[in-house]
Design a protein around this motif. Structure first.
Motif: not given
Length: 296
Positions: A49, A52-53
């Motif tokens: 996660e 991806n950020q």
């Protein structure tokens, strides 16, 4: 330096963010998304996660060997590993330097559950070791260490969070030393090694016929997850917080209620239960719990 990062849980996130801020991470390897308990959707790992950020290239092979040719083609200078969840194959270790952020003061507590086992053992300190990865589990020489004091009231979740922050600072120092060629790995004293085996269902059950200090330490070692439990009226009651009492115990497992406080006897003394949970319900402070639950 061309740096790859291998990690999966939230413990690894601060290190990934800090390394990327200072040096820039080229590629991230994380465990593949897992299906939710009901199987309705796939859940990406915390490292996936945050990658991806940060717009980082993320690889999630089921088996790391499936990505060997890709790994070779990248010609990485350094790979940082933090709770990745797979053993690094020899063919990868041959390609470049691998260093690991390990949550113990090596050679103590090599293996899968170093924080929990250190807490269960009533150690006075734990810490972070930055080590070179070699074939045998957590046996490689150590570059840097930093300790953290702990006691029987230290909870796993809190200690893990503190160690992840310590690890993020220490790994940056390690990479700086490696980049400048000013580093020296020191062999562990293998005669002092201990192993932190994986937490099992048996570890979760509270054994009242232990000394009170040991019971308190074991309960906090598994807080907040998976929690420690005892059986009462065919229900598993989970305890997440407790403290030692001065009350002398005669029969382990005896339940004693005084006003709005709950005490359970261990081998030598009673412990006072502070936070508890019924199956399928939220955690409760003991005062609220006793309003709706009756012990015979």
């Amino acid at each position: 330096m061309k740096i790859a990062f291998m990690g999966t849980p939230s413990f690894a996130v601060p290190a990934l963010k800090k390394i990327n801020e200072v040096f820039k991470v080229d590629t991230v390897f994380a465990q593949p998304p897992r299906k939710s308990k009901r199987g309705m959707k796939e859940l990406s790992s915390p490292v996936h996660e945050i990658s991806n950020q940060l717009n980082l290239d993320v690889r999630t092979p089921n088996r790391l060997n499936d990505d060997l040719e890709f790994f070779k083609s990248k010609k990485f200078s350094l790979v940082v590993v933090a709770a990745y969840g797979q053993i690094i194959p020899d063919d990868f270790l041959k390609e470049c330097l691998f260093i690991n952020i390990h949550a113990s003061l090596l050679p103590s507590w090599r293996g899968a559950a170093p924080i929990q086992r250190s807490l269960m053992n009533k150690d006075k300190s734990t810490g972070i070791s930055i080590m070179k990865i070699e074939k045998e589990l957590d046996s490689g020489p150590v570059l840097l260490k930093q300790s953290l004091p702990i006691n029987i009231y230290s909870k796993h979740g809190d200690v893990e969070h503190k160690l992840s922050e310590i690890g993020s600072d220490l790994i940056v120092k390690a990479i700086e030393l490696i980049n400048e060629g000013k580093y020296e790995f020191k062999e562990q004293n293998h005669n002092l090694k201990t192993y932190a085996k994986k937490i099992t269902k048996e570890d979760e059950k509270i054994i009242w016929n232990m000394e009170a200090e040991t019971v308190v330490a074991r309960i906090h070692a598994l807080a907040p997850s998976p929690g420690s439990y005892f059986d009462y009226n065919n229900e598993k009651l989970k305890i997440f917080e407790c403290k030692l009492s001065d009350k002398i115990a005669e029969k382990p497992g005896h339940i004693h209620i005084v006003d709005e406080s709950l005490f359970v006897a261990c081998k030598d003394k009673y412990i006072e239960i502070l936070e508890i949970q019924k199956p399928g319900k939220n955690k409760q402070k003991i005062k609220e719990f006793l309003k709706g639950y009756k012990f015979s």
